[in-house]
Design a protein around this motif. Structure first.
Motif, short mmCIF file in Angstrom:
data_model
loop_
_atom_site.label_atom_id
_atom_site.label_comp_id
_atom_site.label_asym_id
_atom_site.label_seq_id
_atom_site.Cartn_x
_atom_site.Cartn_y
_atom_site.Cartn_z
N LEU A 165 0.46 -1.08 -0.14
CA LEU A 165 0.15 -0.11 -0.10
C LEU A 165 0.76 1.22 0.03
CD1 LEU A 165 -3.73 0.69 2.08
CD2 LEU A 165 -1.97 2.52 1.50
N GLN B 121 -2.82 5.19 -4.44
CA GLN B 121 -4.17 3.65 -2.95
C GLN B 121 -3.95 4.28 -1.86
OE1 GLN B 121 -1.84 0.98 -3.12
NE2 GLN B 121 -1.81 -0.14 -4.67
N TRP B 122 -3.86 5.68 -1.61
CA TRP B 122 -3.83 5.90 0.28
C TRP B 122 -4.79 6.86 -0.28
CZ3 TRP B 122 -2.33 4.67 4.21
CH2 TRP B 122 -0.31 4.34 4.15
N CYS C 257 -8.51 5.08 1.52
CA CYS C 257 -8.13 4.88 2.53
C CYS C 257 -8.93 5.77 3.51
CB CYS C 257 -6.78 4.84 3.41
SG CYS C 257 -6.00 3.33 2.37
N THR D 20 -7.06 1.36 6.44
CA THR D 20 -6.90 0.98 4.93
C THR D 20 -8.12 0.39 4.65
OG1 THR D 20 -6.06 -1.54 5.88
CG2 THR D 20 -5.05 0.69 5.87
N LEU E 13 -6.98 -5.16 2.02
CA LEU E 13 -5.71 -6.03 1.25
C LEU E 13 -6.25 -7.66 1.29
CD1 LEU E 13 -2.84 -4.61 2.86
CD2 LEU E 13 -4.25 -3.67 1.43
#
Length: 820
Positions: A9, A14-15, A18, A348, A351
Motif C-alpha cells: 500500500l 492507493q492512499w 483509505c 486501510t 487487502l
C-alpha cells in the motif's frame, strides 16, 4: 522454506482509497501525516487585544540593526539591539552582551575596545537611557532614540562614536524613530502625532486627519520611503498604514490583521507587519505578514513566523532575509505553518490475499518518527467482506475533499470492491493491537527494491528520486497475531504535537506465513498448546531465514544493471573491466553496463564511438570523417576562371607543397608568427634589452619526422555533439574518445548548443531533420541533393553561375565547413 507473498500500500492513488481522520496526504512524497489546524488553539480570531495589554507589549518593543564589517575589521559584522529594559547590546557567541564591542584588528596591532565614556549618563551604569529604536541612514550613520531621556543620538557605524545629539520638538514624546532616504520619521503615541524632519531641516508635524488612529510604529529604508503604522482606537475601525516620501503621503487600510505591533520596511517596496495574538494559557504568539508596498498598492505576499521571538526587534541581515531577536540569539523568519492536530488515524481498505483462511504474517511500515511522536497499529482479519448494507464510505484526507466527478466514481468503485471493515470510525470489534513495533533501518526487510521500474500503479516501495525522502526514515515491523482470514485491514493511529507529526509513506504485509514448525516431525503437533509454544519460539528464527531466502531468490537482480541497487553498479562494472568516472550520473552508468558488451565488439569503429558518446551525453552524436569533406574537383594548372594564373614556384596540388610534406594553414600561420616573434626578440637584444622570457624559445612544432608524418597523414574526424556544452561532461567525453577511437587518428569535438543557424551552425543530414524520418536522408533543393558530395558552407568568393543562400553558397568546388 516457501517465501511469503506481499501486499503493498503506497502512492497517492492507493492512499486516497483509505479512510482518514484528522490526517492529510502530502502529494509530492505520497505520505500520510497529521493535518494542520485552521487556527491556533486558544486564540480568538476577529477580536482585538485590550489596549492596556497591547501597549504593555509595545513598551517592551526595541530595535535591532546589523552592522556590516568595516575595512579595519576581520569579522563579517555584528548585530546591535536597542533593549528598552537593558541597554544597547551586541550579539556574541554566548548571547547578548553589553557594550563595548571588541574591536578585531590585524595581528600586528593591539586589540582595544571602543570607548564610550562620553556617552554614559551621569550617575548611571547604563550607556543609554531606555533605547527603543535603531536605524541606519543612506550615509552609513546610525540613529538611536532614547525614550527615557527623550534624546536622539547620531552615531558612526564603524566605531559607534557620537557625532551629534538631537532633541524632539517641544512638547513631543517620541516612542519610535526611523531613517529613510529623505529624512527622519518619529511617532508620538501620547499626543497621537507623527513628526518628520528632512536631513538638515526642522521638525514638521504630519496631519493624520480626524479618524482617531494612533501612530504606534515607524520604519524606513535607506534607499526608499518611510512607513508609519496607525492603530485604530475603535474596535470596528480598520488599522492604517502611511507611505511617506519626500513630497507625498499615501494612506492604506489594513484589513487582515487584528493587532499589528511590529513594522519593518525590509526593501523599498516590501514591508513586514508583525501581529501579537493573545492565547489563553500560553505565551503570546507572533505572526508576520509580508506585503508588496508601493504608491498604488498594499498587497499581502506571504505569512511568516519565528520561533522564540521576544518582541524586541526585527532587522535585515546580509543574506537579505529578515531576522528576529530571541532571548540569546537571532532567528530568521520562516514560512508560517498552522498548528497540527495531535492525533489522527487512517484505516486501510481490504487487502486481499486471494486465499481462504490465509495466515497473515508480518507488517512493515516505512515511517518517520520525530521525538515525541508514535504510531499505534491494529489489524483485523476475515474471510468475508462486510455486507453492502453496513458498508460506509471512506473519509478523504484533509484538504483533498474536492474531487472531480471521474475521481469520485473511481474511488467509489474501489470502495465497493474492497470496502472498509468498521461500521463506524469508533468501531473496535475484531481489532487487535500489535503492541510495540520493532524498529529497523529503512527498508531493511527489502532484499533488492526495484529501481527505475514502472509499475502498473505507483512504486510499491514508495516514492524514489525525491531529495530527503529516505532521511530520518525507519521501518517498523510487527507480527500479526490475528486468526486466519482472506482479507486484512489495518488501522494506524498517529500521535504527535502541534509542531511535530509522524509520517507514514508505505506499508507491506506478508501473507501465507512460512513456519519452521512445519519441518518438525508430526509428534510435535500432537499437543495443540505445545505446538503453539514451539511455533512461537521458532518464529524468532523464521524471520531471519525468510529474509535470507528472499535475498537468495532475488540475487539475479544484482546482475541486471536496470534494477540493481545504485551502490552495486561499481561492483557489477568490475566484472566487465569498467570503472566509472565520478562525474557521470546513475542513469548513464546503467546504460553503459547494459550496452557494454556490444560497445566492446564495436570498439574502434564509427558506430561504436557514436553510441558511446551518445550514452555519455544523453543526446545525439555524429562522427564526420574529414576525407568526406574533401573537394571533388581536380586541381588545375594554368588559368582559373579565365583570370587567375598558377605560380609554379608555390603551386599547391590537392593542398600539398611541391617537394615536401603537406603544410596545413594553421601550421603556416604558427610558423610565421613564431618567426616574427624571434625577429622582435633579436631587435630587443641588439638594443641592449632583455626579452621576456629570457633564453631560447622552443620550436612551436615538433620536427621529429615520425611525429610530423603522423601529424600530416593521420586519419582525421570530427565528433559533433548536439547538446549544450558542459565543462565536466566535455572532459569525460574527451577521455572516452581518446580511449575508444582507433589508433593513429586525430579528432576534434564540436558542441552545437545554439540550434539551427544557417551558414554557421547548420549541418544538413547530421543534426537537422527536414522530414519526418528518424534516419539520415539527403535534403533536396530543387534538383540538387544535399548530403552526398555537396555541403552548405561559408562562401570564400562569389563566382558567376553559383547558387547562393545569404552568406553561403551551394557549390561543387567548396565543401569545407566552418570550424566548430
Amino acid at each position: 522454506m516457501k517465501t511469503p507473498a506481499f501486499q503493498h500500500l503506497s502512492g497517492v492513488d492507493q492512499w486516497q482509497r483509505c479512510d482518514f481522520e484528522n490526517l492529510q496526504l502530502h502529494l509530492p512524497t505520497a505520505s500520510v501525516q497529521l493535518a494542520t489546524g485552521e487556527q491556533v488553539d486558544g486564540v480568538t480570531e476577529g477580536l482585538r487585544m485590550p489596549d492596556a495589554e497591547f501597549h504593555a507589549l509595545r513598551r517592551r518593543r526595541g530595535g535591532a540593526q546589523f552592522i556590516c564589517c568595516q575595512p579595519d575589521r576581520c569579522t563579517p559584522g555584528y548585530t546591535l539591539l536597542a533593549d528598552p529594559d537593558s541597554d544597547l547590546l551586541w550579539l556574541a557567541d554566548d548571547g547578548w552582551r553589553p557594550l563595548p564591542v571588541p574591536r578585531v584588528v590585524s595581528t600586528n596591532q593591539e586589540t582595544e575596545p571602543t570607548r564610550f565614556a562620553s556617552l554614559a549618563t551621569a550617575g548611571s551604569s547604563r550607556l543609554f537611557d531606555q533605547p527603543v529604536s535603531l536605524s541606519a541612514d543612506p550615509f552609513g550613520r546610525l540613529w538611536l532614540l532614547e525614550r527615557g531621556a527623550q534624546r536622539i543620538r547620531l552615531l558612526a557605524a564603524e566605531d559607534l562614536r557620537q557625532l551629534a545629539i538631537l532633541s524632539p520638538p517641544s512638547g513631543a514624546r517620541f516612542e519610535d524613530l526611523t531613517a529613510s532616504s529623505w529624512g527622519l520619521l518619529a511617532c508620538d503615541v501620547d499626543n497621537a502625532r507623527l513628526w518628520r524632519q528632512a536631513y538638515g531641516g526642522e521638525w514638521e508635524c504630519v496631519d493624520l486627519g480626524s479618524d482617531g488612529r494612533l501612530p504606534i510604529a515607524v520604519s524606513g529604508h535607506p534607499e526608499g520611503p518611510a512607513a508609519a503604522l496607525l492603530r485604530a482606537t475603535d474596535n470596528e475601525a480598520l488599522h492604517g498604514l502611511l507611505r511617506l516620501t519626500a513630497d507625498d503621503i499615501t494612506s492604506f487600510d489594513i484589513t487582515d490583521l487584528d493587532d499589528p505591533l511590529h513594522l519593518l520596511l525590509a526593501e523599498p517596496e516590501r514591508l513586514y507587519l508583525g501581529e501579537a495574538q493573545a492565547a489563553a494559557g500560553r505565551p503570546t504568539v507572533y505572526l508576520f505578514s509580508s506585503y508588496l508596498f508601493d504608491a498604488t498598492r498594499l498587497a499581502v505576499e506571504a505569512q511568516w513566523e519565528s520561533r522564540g521571538f521576544d518582541s524586541r526587534g526585527l532587522f535585515v541581515g546580509t543574506d537579505c532575509r529578515v531576522w528576529a531577536t530571541a532571548a540569546a540569539t537571532v532567528r530568521p523568519l520562516t514560512p508560517a505553518t498552522a498548528d497540527r492536530v495531535t492525533s489522527g488515524q487512517v484505516e486501510t481498505f481490504a487487502l486481499d490475499s486471494e486465499a481462504i483462511a490465509c495466515q497473515w504474517h508480518r507488517v512493515f511500515i516505512d515511517a518517520c518518527l520525530p521525538p515525541g511522536t508514535e504510531l499505534e497499529v491494529s489489524v483485523r482479519c476475515s474471510d468475508l467482506l462486510p455486507a453492502q448494507a453496513v458498508q460506509r464510505a471512506a473519509r478523504p484526507p484533509h484538504g483533498l475533499s474536492d474531487l472531480s466527478p471521474a475521481d469520485e466514481e473511481a474511488v467509489a468503485a474501489a470502495w465497493m470492491r474492497r470496502p472498509l471493515a468498521s461500521r463506524t470510525p469508533q468501531d473496535q470489534e475484531g481489532w487487535l493491537s500489535l503492541g510495540v513495533l520493532d524498529r529497523r533501518s529503512y527498508q531493511a526487510d527489502v532484499a533488492l527494491p526495484p529501481v527505475g521500474r514502472e509499475l502498473p500503479s505507483e512504486d510499491q516501495y514508495g516514492p524514489r528520486g525525491i531529495a530527503g525522502v529516505a532521511d530520518n526514515m525507519l521501518t517498523l515491523e510487527g507480527l500479526i497475531p490475528n486468526p486466519p482470514g482472506r482479507y486484512l485491514w489495518l488501522r494506524i493511529g498517529l500521535r504527535g504535537s502541534s509542531r511535530r507529526t509522524p509520517v507514514v509513506r508505505a506499508l507491506r504485509v506478508s501473507h501465507c506465513r512460512p513456519s519452521l514448525f512445519d519441518h518438525l516431525p508430526a509428534y510435535w503437533s500432537a499437543d495443540a498448546a505445545v505446538a503453539n509454544q514451539a511455533d512461537r519460539a521458532l518464529a524468532l528464527f523464521e524471520g531471519l531465514y525468510t529474509e535470507l531466502n528472499q535475498r537468495i531468490d532475488q540475487f539475479h537482480q544484482l546482475l541486471d544493471p536496470r534494477v540493481t541497487p545504485p551502490e552495486a553498479l561499481e561492483w557489477l562494472g568490475c566484472f566487465l573491466a569498467l570503472s566509472f568516472d565520478s562525474r557521470i550520473g546513475e542513469p548513464v552508468r546503467r546504460q553503459l553496463l547494459s550496452e557494454l558488451l556490444t560497445l566492446y565488439r564495436q570498439r574502434g569503429t564509427q558506430t561504436g564511438l557514436e553510441r558511446l558518446c551518445a550514452i555519455l551525453t544523453e543526446g545525439r552524436v555524429a562522427v564526420v570523417e574529414s576525407f568526406r569533406l574533401r573537394r571533388t574537383s581536380p586541381s588545375t594548372l594554368g588559368a582559373i576562371d579565365g583570370g587567375e594564373e598558377s605560380h609554379l614556384g608555390t603551386l599547391q596540388l590537392a593542398g600539398s607543397e611541391a617537394g615536401g610534406l603537406p603544410v596545413a594553414g594553421w601550421e603556416s600561420e604558427l610558423l610565421t608568427a613564431h618567426s616574427r616573434l624571434l625577429q622582435r626578440r633579436d631587435e630587443i637584444l641588439e638594443q641592449g634589452g632583455t626579452p621576456c622570457p629570457p633564453g631560447e624559445l622552443p620550436a612551436p612544432l615538433n620536427r621529429d619526422p615520425a611525429i610530423s608524418f603522423y601529424r600530416h597523414y593521420a586519419h582525421r574526424f570530427s565528433l559533433v555533439i548536439f547538446s549544450p556544452y558542459e565543462a565536466d561532461l566535455a572532459a569525460v567525453v574527451e577521455e572516452a574518445v581518446e580511449a575508444w577511437k582507433p589508433a593513429h587518428t586525430l579528432h576534434r569535438i564540436c558542441w552545437l548548443d545554439a540550434g539551427l543557424v544557417v551558414g554557421s551552425n547548420s549541418y544538413v543530414g547530421l543534426g537537422t531533420s527536414l522530414a519526418g524520418s528518424d534516419r539520415w536522408q539527403p535534403a533536396l533543393l530543387g534538383s540538387a541533393p544535399l548530403g552526398r558530395d555537396r555541403t552548405l558552407s561559408q562562401a570564400r568568393q562569389a563566382h558567376p553561375g553559383e547558387v547562393r543562400l545569404d552568406a553561403s553558397r551551394l557549390s561543387n568546388n567548396e565543401c569545407t565547413p566552418r570550424a566548430c
